[in-house]
Write a protein that holds these residues in place. Structure first.
Motif, PDB file in Angstrom:
ATOM      1  N   VAL A 175      27.383  -5.747  11.249  1.00  0.00           N
ATOM      2  CA  VAL A 175      28.432  -5.564  11.925  1.00  0.00           C
ATOM      3  C   VAL A 175      28.551  -4.312  12.821  1.00  0.00           C
ATOM      4  O   VAL A 175      29.176  -4.481  13.951  1.00  0.00           O
ATOM      5  CB  VAL A 175      28.417  -3.782  10.202  1.00  0.00           C
ATOM      6  N   LEU A 176      27.729  -4.000  13.053  1.00  0.00           N
ATOM      7  CA  LEU A 176      27.690  -3.187  14.915  1.00  0.00           C
ATOM      8  C   LEU A 176      27.716  -4.306  15.631  1.00  0.00           C
ATOM      9  O   LEU A 176      28.049  -3.771  16.360  1.00  0.00           O
ATOM     10  CB  LEU A 176      25.884  -2.553  14.604  1.00  0.00           C
ATOM     11  N   ALA A 177      27.276  -4.912  15.405  1.00  0.00           N
ATOM     12  CA  ALA A 177      27.147  -6.295  16.766  1.00  0.00           C
ATOM     13  C   ALA A 177      28.858  -6.314  17.503  1.00  0.00           C
ATOM     14  O   ALA A 177      29.483  -6.499  18.346  1.00  0.00           O
ATOM     15  CB  ALA A 177      27.130  -7.299  16.761  1.00  0.00           C
ATOM     16  N   ASP A 178      30.001  -6.929  15.959  1.00  0.00           N
ATOM     17  CA  ASP A 178      30.735  -6.633  16.173  1.00  0.00           C
ATOM     18  C   ASP A 178      32.084  -5.920  16.327  1.00  0.00           C
ATOM     19  O   ASP A 178      32.906  -5.868  17.279  1.00  0.00           O
ATOM     20  CB  ASP A 178      31.305  -6.940  14.409  1.00  0.00           C
ATOM     21  N   LEU A 179      31.600  -4.600  16.084  1.00  0.00           N
ATOM     22  CA  LEU A 179      31.767  -3.216  16.909  1.00  0.00           C
ATOM     23  C   LEU A 179      31.834  -3.023  18.366  1.00  0.00           C
ATOM     24  O   LEU A 179      33.596  -2.708  19.077  1.00  0.00           O
ATOM     25  CB  LEU A 179      31.376  -2.287  16.059  1.00  0.00           C
ATOM     26  N   CYS A 180      31.050  -3.543  18.668  1.00  0.00           N
ATOM     27  CA  CYS A 180      30.224  -3.480  20.131  1.00  0.00           C
ATOM     28  C   CYS A 180      31.359  -4.581  20.619  1.00  0.00           C
ATOM     29  O   CYS A 180      31.566  -4.420  21.794  1.00  0.00           O
ATOM     30  CB  CYS A 180      28.642  -4.124  20.271  1.00  0.00           C
ATOM     31  N   ARG A 181      31.770  -5.572  20.122  1.00  0.00           N
ATOM     32  CA  ARG A 181      31.945  -6.393  21.094  1.00  0.00           C
ATOM     33  C   ARG A 181      33.824  -6.485  21.052  1.00  0.00           C
ATOM     34  O   ARG A 181      34.992  -7.832  21.361  1.00  0.00           O
ATOM     35  CB  ARG A 181      31.466  -7.484  20.545  1.00  0.00           C
ATOM     36  N   SER A 182      34.569  -5.310  19.812  1.00  0.00           N
ATOM     37  CA  SER A 182      35.861  -5.348  19.390  1.00  0.00           C
ATOM     38  C   SER A 182      36.600  -5.041  21.367  1.00  0.00           C
ATOM     39  O   SER A 182      35.593  -4.088  21.996  1.00  0.00           O
ATOM     40  CB  SER A 182      36.402  -4.403  18.372  1.00  0.00           C
ATOM     41  N   PRO A 183      37.475  -5.171  20.574  1.00  0.00           N
ATOM     42  CA  PRO A 183      38.558  -4.814  21.953  1.00  0.00           C
ATOM     43  C   PRO A 183      38.174  -3.512  22.118  1.00  0.00           C
ATOM     44  O   PRO A 183      38.039  -2.928  23.160  1.00  0.00           O
ATOM     45  CB  PRO A 183      39.836  -4.662  21.635  1.00  0.00           C
ATOM     46  N   ALA A 184      38.249  -2.236  21.235  1.00  0.00           N
ATOM     47  CA  ALA A 184      38.189  -0.662  21.629  1.00  0.00           C
ATOM     48  C   ALA A 184      36.876  -0.761  22.249  1.00  0.00           C
ATOM     49  O   ALA A 184      36.167   0.468  23.279  1.00  0.00           O
ATOM     50  CB  ALA A 184      38.338  -0.057  20.520  1.00  0.00           C
ATOM     51  N   TRP A 185      35.577  -1.331  22.567  1.00  0.00           N
ATOM     52  CA  TRP A 185      34.333  -1.152  22.765  1.00  0.00           C
ATOM     53  C   TRP A 185      33.973  -2.384  23.404  1.00  0.00           C
ATOM     54  O   TRP A 185      32.412  -1.905  24.121  1.00  0.00           O
ATOM     55  CB  TRP A 185      33.754  -0.421  21.384  1.00  0.00           C
ATOM     56  N   ALA A 186      34.256  -3.276  23.552  1.00  0.00           N
ATOM     57  CA  ALA A 186      34.027  -4.552  24.745  1.00  0.00           C
ATOM     58  C   ALA A 186      33.793  -4.060  25.710  1.00  0.00           C
ATOM     59  O   ALA A 186      31.795  -4.240  26.645  1.00  0.00           O
ATOM     60  CB  ALA A 186      34.620  -5.737  24.382  1.00  0.00           C
ATOM     61  N   ALA A 235      31.134   3.810   7.923  1.00  0.00           N
ATOM     62  CA  ALA A 235      31.826   3.530   6.616  1.00  0.00           C
ATOM     63  C   ALA A 235      31.898   2.084   6.298  1.00  0.00           C
ATOM     64  O   ALA A 235      31.641   1.107   5.359  1.00  0.00           O
ATOM     65  CB  ALA A 235      33.450   3.462   7.128  1.00  0.00           C
ATOM     66  N   ALA A 236      31.915   0.887   7.232  1.00  0.00           N
ATOM     67  CA  ALA A 236      31.101  -0.293   7.396  1.00  0.00           C
ATOM     68  C   ALA A 236      29.721  -0.740   6.145  1.00  0.00           C
ATOM     69  O   ALA A 236      29.294  -1.338   5.398  1.00  0.00           O
ATOM     70  CB  ALA A 236      31.574  -1.363   8.328  1.00  0.00           C
ATOM     71  N   LEU A 237      29.070   0.223   6.435  1.00  0.00           N
ATOM     72  CA  LEU A 237      27.391   0.846   6.226  1.00  0.00           C
ATOM     73  C   LEU A 237      28.087   0.716   4.815  1.00  0.00           C
ATOM     74  O   LEU A 237      26.989   0.394   4.003  1.00  0.00           O
ATOM     75  CB  LEU A 237      26.203   1.282   6.459  1.00  0.00           C
ATOM     76  N   ARG A 238      28.695   1.834   4.392  1.00  0.00           N
ATOM     77  CA  ARG A 238      28.615   2.021   2.920  1.00  0.00           C
ATOM     78  C   ARG A 238      29.173   1.483   1.856  1.00  0.00           C
ATOM     79  O   ARG A 238      28.705   0.735   1.058  1.00  0.00           O
ATOM     80  CB  ARG A 238      29.382   3.518   2.821  1.00  0.00           C
ATOM     81  N   THR A 239      30.059   0.004   3.372  1.00  0.00           N
ATOM     82  CA  THR A 239      30.615  -0.728   1.961  1.00  0.00           C
ATOM     83  C   THR A 239      29.486  -2.290   1.586  1.00  0.00           C
ATOM     84  O   THR A 239      29.475  -2.690   1.289  1.00  0.00           O
ATOM     85  CB  THR A 239      31.495  -1.204   2.759  1.00  0.00           C
ATOM     86  N   ALA A 240      28.884  -1.854   3.123  1.00  0.00           N
ATOM     87  CA  ALA A 240      28.015  -3.294   3.128  1.00  0.00           C
ATOM     88  C   ALA A 240      26.542  -3.238   1.634  1.00  0.00           C
ATOM     89  O   ALA A 240      26.019  -3.856   1.391  1.00  0.00           O
ATOM     90  CB  ALA A 240      27.306  -3.873   4.411  1.00  0.00           C
ATOM     91  N   TYR A 241      26.149  -1.489   2.093  1.00  0.00           N
ATOM     92  CA  TYR A 241      24.871  -0.651   1.114  1.00  0.00           C
ATOM     93  C   TYR A 241      25.899   0.075   0.621  1.00  0.00           C
ATOM     94  O   TYR A 241      25.174   1.154   0.941  1.00  0.00           O
ATOM     95  CB  TYR A 241      23.795  -0.758   2.177  1.00  0.00           C
TER      96      TYR A 241
END
Length: 269
Positions: free
Chosen positions: A152-163, A240-246
């Protein structure tokens, strides 16, 4: 580091021993189980590479009180805590990627360090070369780089907002070898090897406990790239993503599965 997802000297972010030790008992268990497989009886020189806050180094000194025990870490904050935790142990500021002892050693321990170092198979083979006949090498690495905490963190880091700022520090799914890879490294270095893996089910409590776990590990170098406002925004999305995953269980706890890989080798006499 003891169960440290600790520093080698390559990151600009400082380490906070208090944050890291929030889950001290969970982080200590893999170190204990790693060292339990080491059969050294009276080692003369023992190294703890990436010793972190020193609790594991202190345990090594207690097990082998006649040994010269040396802890190496690049974090001054961690070493300050280590010097308080482990009296009678030598501590050295150094990057484990290029630090070397002044002669042959009897035991090299590295707990939750190598995953920070790309191409660490070559480094591990070099450490094996330090061992005297009968010497031991024991390492543990997290094996959870494809788990949601990292994916999840990798996806965030590579998203357009943060890449543009974070793509290069996104967690890599291939940060560590599979167990068979470590077996090949140790046997290729002339050691008799024992390699295994364990998945721990950590039962966590409190608000966003998985976020609390990763704050001192995989999230730390990411937040180091951001100002306060951006760090808060990314952390909120990640939480928020971690709450969904865990998800929280009915009893209010959250289970974090955590895979770890262990490799122990000894040089034949």
């Amino acid at each position: 580091m003891t169960g440290t997802e600790r520093s080698t000297g390559g990151s600009a972010a400082s380490w906070d021993p208090a944050v890291y030790l929030r889950f001290a008992s969970e982080r200590a268990r893999p170190f204990t189980e790693l060292v339990a497989r080491v059969g050294a009886e009276n080692p003369g020189v023992v190294l703890d590479l990436g010793c972190g806050e020193g609790s594991g180094t202190a345990a090594l000194a207690r097990r082998w009180p006649g040994a010269r025990v040396i802890g190496v870490d690049s974090s001054p904050e961690m070493l300050a805590a280590a010097e308080r935790a482990a009296a009678g142990v030598e501590f050295v500021v150094g990057d484990v990627r290029d630090w070397a002892p002044d002669g042959p050693v009897d035991l090299v321990v590295s707990n939750a360090v190598l995953h920070w170092i790309p191409g660490h198979d070559r480094l591990l083979a070099g450490w094996a070369g330090w061992l005297r006949p009968g010497g031991w090498l024991a390492v543990q690495v997290p094996g959870n780089f494809r788990a949601p905490t990292h994916a999840v963190l990798a996806d965030l880091c590579r998203s357009p907002a943060w890449a543009d700022r974070l793509a290069e520090v996104a967690p890599s799914p291939d940060a560590v070898l599979e167990p068979a890879g470590y077996l090949d490294v140790l046997t290729g270095a002339g050691l008799a090897a024992d390699v295994w893996e364990t998945t721990y089910l950590h039962v966590l409590t409190g608000t966003d406990p998985v976020l609390g776990w990763v704050r001192s590990t995989v999230l730390r170098p990411v937040l180091a790239r951001l100002g306060d406002d951006d760090a808060a925004r990314l952390t909120a999305d990640y939480a928020a993503a971690l709450r969904t995953a865990y998800p929280v269980r009915p009893d209010g706890t959250t289970v974090l599965p955590f895979r770890r890989i262990f490799a122990v080798g000894t040089r034949p006499t």
